[in-house]
Write a protein that holds these residues in place. Structure first.
Motif, PDB file in Angstrom:
ATOM      1  N   ASP A   1       0.715  -1.060  -0.083  1.00 56.42           N
ATOM      2  CA  ASP A   1      -0.085  -0.065   0.053  1.00 56.42           C
ATOM      3  C   ASP A   1       0.843   1.227  -0.197  1.00 56.42           C
ATOM      4  O   ASP A   1       0.168   2.297   0.229  1.00 56.42           O
ATOM      5  CB  ASP A   1      -0.964  -0.212   1.036  1.00 56.42           C
ATOM      6  CG  ASP A   1      -0.242   0.045   2.426  1.00 56.42           C
ATOM      7  OD1 ASP A   1       0.891  -0.221   2.433  1.00 56.42           O
ATOM      8  OD2 ASP A   1      -0.445   0.440   3.525  1.00 56.42           O
ATOM      9  N   LYS A   2       2.044   1.113  -0.284  1.00 56.30           N
ATOM     10  CA  LYS A   2       3.026   2.246  -0.122  1.00 56.30           C
ATOM     11  C   LYS A   2       4.383   2.304  -0.893  1.00 56.30           C
ATOM     12  O   LYS A   2       4.844   1.108  -0.529  1.00 56.30           O
ATOM     13  CB  LYS A   2       3.104   2.650   1.401  1.00 56.30           C
ATOM     14  CG  LYS A   2       4.001   3.944   1.797  1.00 56.30           C
ATOM     15  CD  LYS A   2       4.053   4.282   3.388  1.00 56.30           C
ATOM     16  CE  LYS A   2       4.970   5.282   3.351  1.00 56.30           C
ATOM     17  NZ  LYS A   2       5.123   5.408   4.860  1.00 56.30           N
ATOM     18  N   ILE A   3       4.738   3.008  -1.210  1.00 55.68           N
ATOM     19  CA  ILE A   3       6.148   3.329  -2.054  1.00 55.68           C
ATOM     20  C   ILE A   3       6.836   4.301  -1.363  1.00 55.68           C
ATOM     21  O   ILE A   3       6.441   5.508  -1.304  1.00 55.68           O
ATOM     22  CB  ILE A   3       5.964   3.500  -3.579  1.00 55.68           C
ATOM     23  CG1 ILE A   3       5.074   2.565  -4.203  1.00 55.68           C
ATOM     24  CG2 ILE A   3       7.493   3.643  -4.096  1.00 55.68           C
ATOM     25  CD1 ILE A   3       4.719   3.112  -5.655  1.00 55.68           C
ATOM     26  N   THR A   4       8.036   4.064  -0.882  1.00 58.34           N
ATOM     27  CA  THR A   4       8.804   5.041  -0.112  1.00 58.34           C
ATOM     28  C   THR A   4      10.356   5.248  -0.881  1.00 58.34           C
ATOM     29  O   THR A   4      10.789   4.294  -1.184  1.00 58.34           O
ATOM     30  CB  THR A   4       9.259   4.886   1.483  1.00 58.34           C
ATOM     31  OG1 THR A   4       7.894   4.583   1.916  1.00 58.34           O
ATOM     32  CG2 THR A   4       9.873   5.865   1.956  1.00 58.34           C
ATOM     33  N   VAL A   5      10.396   6.410  -1.241  1.00 67.49           N
ATOM     34  CA  VAL A   5      11.813   6.435  -2.108  1.00 67.49           C
ATOM     35  C   VAL A   5      12.470   7.395  -1.272  1.00 67.49           C
ATOM     36  O   VAL A   5      12.414   8.670  -0.945  1.00 67.49           O
ATOM     37  CB  VAL A   5      11.518   7.198  -3.543  1.00 67.49           C
ATOM     38  CG1 VAL A   5      12.944   7.372  -4.083  1.00 67.49           C
ATOM     39  CG2 VAL A   5      10.760   6.322  -4.321  1.00 67.49           C
ATOM     40  N   LEU A   6      13.747   7.016  -0.765  1.00 66.60           N
ATOM     41  CA  LEU A   6      14.686   7.854  -0.318  1.00 66.60           C
ATOM     42  C   LEU A   6      15.770   8.220  -1.185  1.00 66.60           C
ATOM     43  O   LEU A   6      16.500   7.416  -1.760  1.00 66.60           O
ATOM     44  CB  LEU A   6      15.308   7.086   1.066  1.00 66.60           C
ATOM     45  CG  LEU A   6      14.491   6.712   1.943  1.00 66.60           C
ATOM     46  CD1 LEU A   6      15.093   5.670   2.944  1.00 66.60           C
ATOM     47  CD2 LEU A   6      13.512   7.748   2.637  1.00 66.60           C
ATOM     48  N   ALA A   7      15.863   9.546  -1.682  1.00 68.32           N
ATOM     49  CA  ALA A   7      16.770   9.876  -2.687  1.00 68.32           C
ATOM     50  C   ALA A   7      17.828  11.000  -2.254  1.00 68.32           C
ATOM     51  O   ALA A   7      17.495  11.695  -1.261  1.00 68.32           O
ATOM     52  CB  ALA A   7      16.003  10.670  -4.073  1.00 68.32           C
ATOM     53  N   GLU A   8      18.968  10.644  -2.844  1.00 69.66           N
ATOM     54  CA  GLU A   8      20.041  11.721  -2.413  1.00 69.66           C
ATOM     55  C   GLU A   8      19.763  13.257  -2.784  1.00 69.66           C
ATOM     56  O   GLU A   8      19.798  14.042  -2.107  1.00 69.66           O
ATOM     57  CB  GLU A   8      21.351  11.332  -3.278  1.00 69.66           C
ATOM     58  CG  GLU A   8      21.939  10.077  -2.672  1.00 69.66           C
ATOM     59  CD  GLU A   8      22.848   9.477  -3.723  1.00 69.66           C
ATOM     60  OE1 GLU A   8      23.537   9.989  -4.384  1.00 69.66           O
ATOM     61  OE2 GLU A   8      23.052   8.234  -3.670  1.00 69.66           O
ATOM     62  N   ALA A   9      18.962  13.117  -4.027  1.00 71.37           N
ATOM     63  CA  ALA A   9      18.444  14.537  -4.307  1.00 71.37           C
ATOM     64  C   ALA A   9      17.209  14.107  -5.284  1.00 71.37           C
ATOM     65  O   ALA A   9      17.157  12.920  -6.002  1.00 71.37           O
ATOM     66  CB  ALA A   9      19.489  15.340  -5.410  1.00 71.37           C
ATOM     67  N   ALA A  10      16.288  15.021  -5.451  1.00 72.64           N
ATOM     68  CA  ALA A  10      14.848  14.742  -6.262  1.00 72.64           C
ATOM     69  C   ALA A  10      14.223  16.075  -6.592  1.00 72.64           C
ATOM     70  O   ALA A  10      14.373  17.063  -5.681  1.00 72.64           O
ATOM     71  CB  ALA A  10      13.949  14.087  -5.495  1.00 72.64           C
ATOM     72  N   GLU A  11      13.762  16.267  -7.794  1.00 70.47           N
ATOM     73  CA  GLU A  11      13.133  17.388  -8.248  1.00 70.47           C
ATOM     74  C   GLU A  11      12.147  17.099  -9.145  1.00 70.47           C
ATOM     75  O   GLU A  11      12.247  16.173 -10.132  1.00 70.47           O
ATOM     76  CB  GLU A  11      14.038  18.356  -8.996  1.00 70.47           C
ATOM     77  CG  GLU A  11      15.461  18.473  -8.779  1.00 70.47           C
ATOM     78  CD  GLU A  11      16.159  19.660  -9.807  1.00 70.47           C
ATOM     79  OE1 GLU A  11      15.994  20.610  -9.914  1.00 70.47           O
ATOM     80  OE2 GLU A  11      16.998  18.854 -10.249  1.00 70.47           O
TER      81      GLU A  11
END
Length: 137
Positions: A75-85
């Motif tokens: 039920d969830k997607i978590t993205v931990l990114a160094e940088a994101a825009e």
């Protein structure tokens, strides 16, 4: 209405996306993967690229990510990114300048040039340009 899954894209500095979405695609290190509600849980590292998703209204949205990790749950997607825009926040002129600078560093080949860093900068700039050129700015 389609079933929705929560998408969170966060960096050390900010929460870039926190919304319910229909689907998402991400640039996994072993290849692109797609996620729908009810997906089997897994973890993946991410390469430089873009996350594409359909928001709750079916509109395509894009977010550039510079590596990181994705955790997929039913039920969830978590993205931990160094940088994101988000695509709309990418400044094309700034990105083109960054690409030229990275190319120059690689061509000059000074003894103090960090080749890996210059190659990564070039990959990030190229991915951002591809995103804004192929999907509008």
């Amino acid at each position: 209405m389609a079933e929705l899954i929560k998408l969170e894209i966060v960096t050390p500095q900010e929460i870039v996306v926190d919304e319910q979405v229909q689907t998402a695609r991400a640039p996994g290190s072993d290849g692109e993967f797609g996620v729908l509600v009810g997906h089997t849980p897994f973890l993946s590292t991410l390469r430089v690229g873009s996350i594409q998703y359909l928001d709750q209204n079916g509109e395509e949205r894009y977010v550039f990510v510079s590596g990181g990790f994705a955790e997929v749950l039913p039920d969830k997607i978590t993205v931990l990114a160094e940088a994101a825009e988000r695509r709309r926040d990418i400044d094309g002129d700034r990105v083109r300048d960054a690409l030229v600078r990275a190319q120059q560093r690689l061509e000059e080949k000074h003894a103090d040039t960090d080749i890996a860093r210059a190659e990564l900068a070039m990959a990030r700039a190229a991915a951002r340009l591809k995103l804004i050129d192929s999907h509008g700015s």
